[in-house]
Design a protein around this motif. Structure first.
Motif, PDB file in Angstrom:
ATOM      1  N   GLN A 241       0.826  -1.204   0.000  1.00 17.77           N
ATOM      2  CA  GLN A 241       0.000   0.000   0.000  1.00 17.77           C
ATOM      3  C   GLN A 241       0.866   1.262   0.000  1.00 17.77           C
ATOM      4  O   GLN A 241       0.545   2.251  -0.665  1.00 17.77           O
ATOM      5  N   ILE A 242       1.968   1.204   0.752  1.00 12.87           N
ATOM      6  CA  ILE A 242       2.875   2.357   0.780  1.00 12.87           C
ATOM      7  C   ILE A 242       3.486   2.579  -0.598  1.00 12.87           C
ATOM      8  O   ILE A 242       3.564   3.712  -1.093  1.00 12.87           O
ATOM      9  N   GLN A 243       3.911   1.462  -1.230  1.00  6.91           N
ATOM     10  CA  GLN A 243       4.501   1.599  -2.562  1.00  6.91           C
ATOM     11  C   GLN A 243       3.479   2.140  -3.559  1.00  6.91           C
ATOM     12  O   GLN A 243       3.802   2.973  -4.408  1.00  6.91           O
ATOM     13  N   LYS A 244       2.265   1.659  -3.444  1.00  6.48           N
ATOM     14  CA  LYS A 244       1.217   2.134  -4.345  1.00  6.48           C
ATOM     15  C   LYS A 244       1.001   3.635  -4.185  1.00  6.48           C
ATOM     16  O   LYS A 244       0.709   4.352  -5.156  1.00  6.48           O
ATOM     17  N   SER A 245       1.175   4.104  -2.951  1.00  7.33           N
ATOM     18  CA  SER A 245       0.923   5.524  -2.682  1.00  7.33           C
ATOM     19  C   SER A 245       1.993   6.431  -3.283  1.00  7.33           C
ATOM     20  O   SER A 245       1.755   7.628  -3.465  1.00  7.33           O
ATOM     21  N   SER A 262      -0.119   1.613 -16.507  1.00  2.00           N
ATOM     22  CA  SER A 262      -0.514   0.411 -15.761  1.00  2.00           C
ATOM     23  C   SER A 262       0.705  -0.096 -15.006  1.00  2.00           C
ATOM     24  O   SER A 262       1.834  -0.011 -15.505  1.00  2.00           O
ATOM     25  N   TYR A 263       0.465  -0.638 -13.823  1.00  2.33           N
ATOM     26  CA  TYR A 263       1.580  -1.089 -12.987  1.00  2.33           C
ATOM     27  C   TYR A 263       1.260  -2.481 -12.449  1.00  2.33           C
ATOM     28  O   TYR A 263       0.306  -2.663 -11.701  1.00  2.33           O
ATOM     29  N   TYR A 264       2.051  -3.480 -12.849  1.00  3.54           N
ATOM     30  CA  TYR A 264       1.846  -4.862 -12.404  1.00  3.54           C
ATOM     31  C   TYR A 264       3.174  -5.429 -11.894  1.00  3.54           C
ATOM     32  O   TYR A 264       3.944  -6.000 -12.662  1.00  3.54           O
ATOM     33  N   PRO A 265       3.468  -5.265 -10.610  1.00  8.67           N
ATOM     34  CA  PRO A 265       4.737  -5.785 -10.071  1.00  8.67           C
ATOM     35  C   PRO A 265       4.747  -7.311 -10.061  1.00  8.67           C
ATOM     36  O   PRO A 265       3.705  -7.952  -9.912  1.00  8.67           O
ATOM     37  N   MET A 266       5.942  -7.901 -10.206  1.00  8.79           N
ATOM     38  CA  MET A 266       6.069  -9.354 -10.213  1.00  8.79           C
ATOM     39  C   MET A 266       5.788  -9.937  -8.830  1.00  8.79           C
ATOM     40  O   MET A 266       5.242 -11.024  -8.689  1.00  8.79           O
ATOM     41  N   THR A 267       6.170  -9.211  -7.779  1.00  5.77           N
ATOM     42  CA  THR A 267       5.912  -9.635  -6.408  1.00  5.77           C
ATOM     43  C   THR A 267       5.018  -8.604  -5.734  1.00  5.77           C
ATOM     44  O   THR A 267       4.658  -7.594  -6.330  1.00  5.77           O
ATOM     45  N   ALA A 268       4.671  -8.874  -4.477  1.00  9.47           N
ATOM     46  CA  ALA A 268       3.766  -7.967  -3.763  1.00  9.47           C
ATOM     47  C   ALA A 268       4.317  -6.553  -3.725  1.00  9.47           C
ATOM     48  O   ALA A 268       3.586  -5.574  -3.866  1.00  9.47           O
ATOM     49  N   ASP A 272      10.039  -1.394  -9.244  1.00 10.17           N
ATOM     50  CA  ASP A 272       9.664  -0.689 -10.471  1.00 10.17           C
ATOM     51  C   ASP A 272       8.969   0.628 -10.103  1.00 10.17           C
ATOM     52  O   ASP A 272       8.148   0.670  -9.187  1.00 10.17           O
ATOM     53  N   TYR A 273       9.296   1.658 -10.854  1.00  9.25           N
ATOM     54  CA  TYR A 273       8.746   2.977 -10.509  1.00  9.25           C
ATOM     55  C   TYR A 273       8.631   3.833 -11.769  1.00  9.25           C
ATOM     56  O   TYR A 273       9.453   3.738 -12.684  1.00  9.25           O
ATOM     57  N   TYR A 274       7.587   4.641 -11.812  1.00 10.29           N
ATOM     58  CA  TYR A 274       7.462   5.623 -12.889  1.00 10.29           C
ATOM     59  C   TYR A 274       6.933   6.933 -12.303  1.00 10.29           C
ATOM     60  O   TYR A 274       6.289   6.945 -11.247  1.00 10.29           O
ATOM     61  N   ASP A 275       7.234   8.015 -13.005  1.00 11.05           N
ATOM     62  CA  ASP A 275       6.785   9.323 -12.523  1.00 11.05           C
ATOM     63  C   ASP A 275       6.709  10.287 -13.703  1.00 11.05           C
ATOM     64  O   ASP A 275       7.255  10.021 -14.784  1.00 11.05           O
ATOM     65  N   PHE A 276       6.009  11.372 -13.482  1.00 14.39           N
ATOM     66  CA  PHE A 276       5.862  12.403 -14.512  1.00 14.39           C
ATOM     67  C   PHE A 276       6.254  13.755 -13.932  1.00 14.39           C
ATOM     68  O   PHE A 276       6.072  14.006 -12.736  1.00 14.39           O
ATOM     69  N   VAL A 296      10.898  -5.739  -0.435  1.00 11.59           N
ATOM     70  CA  VAL A 296      10.904  -4.500   0.335  1.00 11.59           C
ATOM     71  C   VAL A 296      12.151  -3.648   0.084  1.00 11.59           C
ATOM     72  O   VAL A 296      12.038  -2.429  -0.077  1.00 11.59           O
ATOM     73  N   PRO A 297      13.371  -4.219   0.045  1.00  9.59           N
ATOM     74  CA  PRO A 297      14.549  -3.360  -0.191  1.00  9.59           C
ATOM     75  C   PRO A 297      14.446  -2.567  -1.489  1.00  9.59           C
ATOM     76  O   PRO A 297      14.770  -1.377  -1.524  1.00  9.59           O
ATOM     77  N   ALA A 298      14.006  -3.231  -2.557  1.00 12.65           N
ATOM     78  CA  ALA A 298      13.865  -2.531  -3.837  1.00 12.65           C
ATOM     79  C   ALA A 298      12.785  -1.459  -3.755  1.00 12.65           C
ATOM     80  O   ALA A 298      12.923  -0.362  -4.317  1.00 12.65           O
ATOM     81  N   ALA A 299      11.700  -1.760  -3.042  1.00  9.47           N
ATOM     82  CA  ALA A 299      10.611  -0.787  -2.907  1.00  9.47           C
ATOM     83  C   ALA A 299      11.071   0.449  -2.128  1.00  9.47           C
ATOM     84  O   ALA A 299      10.648   1.573  -2.419  1.00  9.47           O
ATOM     85  N   LEU A 300      11.937   0.253  -1.143  1.00 14.88           N
ATOM     86  CA  LEU A 300      12.449   1.390  -0.374  1.00 14.88           C
ATOM     87  C   LEU A 300      13.284   2.314  -1.263  1.00 14.88           C
ATOM     88  O   LEU A 300      13.191   3.545  -1.158  1.00 14.88           O
ATOM     89  N   ILE A 301      14.102   1.721  -2.134  1.00 15.45           N
ATOM     90  CA  ILE A 301      14.891   2.536  -3.060  1.00 15.45           C
ATOM     91  C   ILE A 301      13.964   3.296  -4.009  1.00 15.45           C
ATOM     92  O   ILE A 301      14.192   4.470  -4.327  1.00 15.45           O
ATOM     93  N   ALA A 302      12.898   2.626  -4.444  1.00 19.66           N
ATOM     94  CA  ALA A 302      11.934   3.290  -5.331  1.00 19.66           C
ATOM     95  C   ALA A 302      11.309   4.500  -4.647  1.00 19.66           C
ATOM     96  O   ALA A 302      11.092   5.543  -5.277  1.00 19.66           O
ATOM     97  N   SER A 303      11.025   4.371  -3.348  1.00 23.34           N
ATOM     98  CA  SER A 303      10.456   5.517  -2.624  1.00 23.34           C
ATOM     99  C   SER A 303      11.474   6.653  -2.510  1.00 23.34           C
ATOM    100  O   SER A 303      11.110   7.837  -2.510  1.00 23.34           O
ATOM    101  N   MET A 304      12.763   6.302  -2.439  1.00 23.68           N
ATOM    102  CA  MET A 304      13.804   7.329  -2.409  1.00 23.68           C
ATOM    103  C   MET A 304      13.859   8.078  -3.742  1.00 23.68           C
ATOM    104  O   MET A 304      14.101   9.297  -3.774  1.00 23.68           O
ATOM    105  N   ILE A 305      13.628   7.359  -4.834  1.00 25.26           N
ATOM    106  CA  ILE A 305      13.595   8.013  -6.151  1.00 25.26           C
ATOM    107  C   ILE A 305      12.447   9.017  -6.199  1.00 25.26           C
ATOM    108  O   ILE A 305      12.585  10.127  -6.724  1.00 25.26           O
ATOM    109  N   LYS A 306      11.311   8.613  -5.620  1.00 25.86           N
ATOM    110  CA  LYS A 306      10.153   9.511  -5.573  1.00 25.86           C
ATOM    111  C   LYS A 306      10.504  10.815  -4.865  1.00 25.86           C
ATOM    112  O   LYS A 306      10.208  11.917  -5.362  1.00 25.86           O
ATOM    113  N   VAL A 307      11.141  10.695  -3.701  1.00 24.94           N
ATOM    114  CA  VAL A 307      11.511  11.886  -2.930  1.00 24.94           C
ATOM    115  C   VAL A 307      12.513  12.729  -3.710  1.00 24.94           C
ATOM    116  O   VAL A 307      12.401  13.964  -3.773  1.00 24.94           O
ATOM    117  N   ALA A 308      13.485  12.053  -4.327  1.00 25.89           N
ATOM    118  CA  ALA A 308      14.513  12.787  -5.077  1.00 25.89           C
ATOM    119  C   ALA A 308      13.912  13.524  -6.266  1.00 25.89           C
ATOM    120  O   ALA A 308      14.297  14.670  -6.564  1.00 25.89           O
TER     121      ALA A 308
END
Length: 345
Positions: A241-245, A262-268, A272-276, A296-308
């Motif tokens: 849910q956090i990643q989705k947000s 569309s976003y369909y991750p291979m695991t929960a 993977d991340y996209y932004d505009f 989770v480790p990959a998702a945390l890095i993705a959230s860092m990309i969002k912040v950056a």
């Protein structure tokens, strides 16, 4: 009078064999059914435990003269062969059960004991077939059983060894079960050595206590693992849910483009991340990034990309500069991971 007493004793033994044999066989069948229904991580331990209990029950039944009376006389030699075979094979299933409850060096030791017990069983069954001697290799079979039980008594009674080599949460219950079984085994062997008759009931009770102590410990371990899995699943759902947000909630408007995503991750959760970056109504920046690994480790890095990315809007019209600055921001945060990213403008 003596004959009558002996007959009553024999009858009580026969009844006991039928009762305990049927009981153990039923428990084994139920355990197999549970294992087949669950089909989870603990499948093997349930199967080995069920087979261990079940074939012990079968041996008690086929050793009963009352049970044999139900079958044609020409089948009696086959029942004798089955009884001898089970006497050797039952140790293998017991060892396989313990293999699933241990770890480290003890697990490796037990695996070797399985190989040795299998070889002894083959030799013992062969000696019965070709030499008509059921006990030629039974001493070696018993030595493996006694040495294994002695090893576990030492491990269970020392907490540091239990924590290192056992994956069971109930040392106390196991200690009781193994101790009772060992006392019964010592008693039976001593009585036989002195030339007296053993009391079969003690053996049945000893095995019952051992099996139920192991079953209790195994069940507690299984349910403990399930609780942990449920907790992990809840945490993963929260992470999802956090990643989705962090993904864009609204697509940018552009007079020149029709945008869909569309976003369909291979695991929960994934990396993977996209932004505009919406520059104006005619210009839009697109970022697509993939963090190495999953979870989770990959998702945390993705959230860092969002912040950056929120601090890089000034470079929206310069893809090279944007990716360079993004790389500099993430460089000291990635450790052994890396990010593959493309930015289109």
């Amino acid at each position: 009078m003596m004959n009558r007493i002996e007959n009553l004793e024999q009858l009580s033994i026969e009844v006991g064999e039928i009762f305990f044999g049927s009981f153990f066989l039923l428990i084994g069948i139920i355990s197999i059914g549970i294992a087949l229904i669950r089909r989870g991580k603990d499948f093997k331990i349930l199967v080995w435990l069920a087979l261990w209990i079940g074939i012990y029950g079968i041996r008690l039944l086929i050793d009963s003269k009352l049970v044999l009376l139900l079958f044609p006389i020409y089948l009696i030699p086959y029942f004798k062969f089955a009884s001898v075979s089970i006497s050797y094979i039952i140790l293998i299933f017991g060892l396989l059960t313990w293999v699933e409850l241990t770890q480290g060096l003890i697990k490796k030791y037990l695996i070797w004991m399985v190989y040795i017990a299998t070889a002894i069983a083959a030799a013992g069954i062969g000696s019965y077939i070709f030499l008509n001697d059921a006990n030629l290799f039974m001493l070696y079979n018993n030595l493996i059983a006694v040495s294994t039980l002695a090893t576990f008594i030492i491990i269970i009674f020392f907490k540091n060894l239990s924590g290192k080599y056992l994956i069971l949460p109930s040392r106390g219950i196991l200690a009781v079960g193994i101790s009772v079984f060992m006392v019964e085994a010592l008693y039976s062997n001593l009585v036989r050595f002195l030339g007296y008759k053993t009391i079969p009931l003690f053996g049945w009770i000893g095995f019952t206590v051992l099996i139920f102590s192991m079953a209790y410990a195994a069940a507690k371990m299984i349910f403990s693992n399930e609780r942990k899995l449920i907790e992990i699943e809840k945490e993963m759902e929260t992470a999802r849910q956090i990643q989705k947000s962090i993904l864009p909630k609204h697509l940018p408007g552009n007079n020149n483009l029709s945008i869909a995503a569309s976003y369909y991750p291979m695991t929960a959760v994934a990396g993977d991340y996209y932004d505009f970056i919406e520059i104006d109504k005619n210009r839009t920046g697109f970022l697509i990034a993939d963090v190495s690994g999953h979870g989770v480790p990959a998702a945390l890095i993705a959230s860092m990309i969002k912040v950056a990315m929120q601090s890089l809007t000034d470079y929206a019209n310069d893809p090279g500069k944007l990716l360079k600055v993004l790389g500099n921001i993430l460089f000291n945060q990635l450790n052994d991971q890396f990010v593959t990213a493309s930015y289109l403008f």
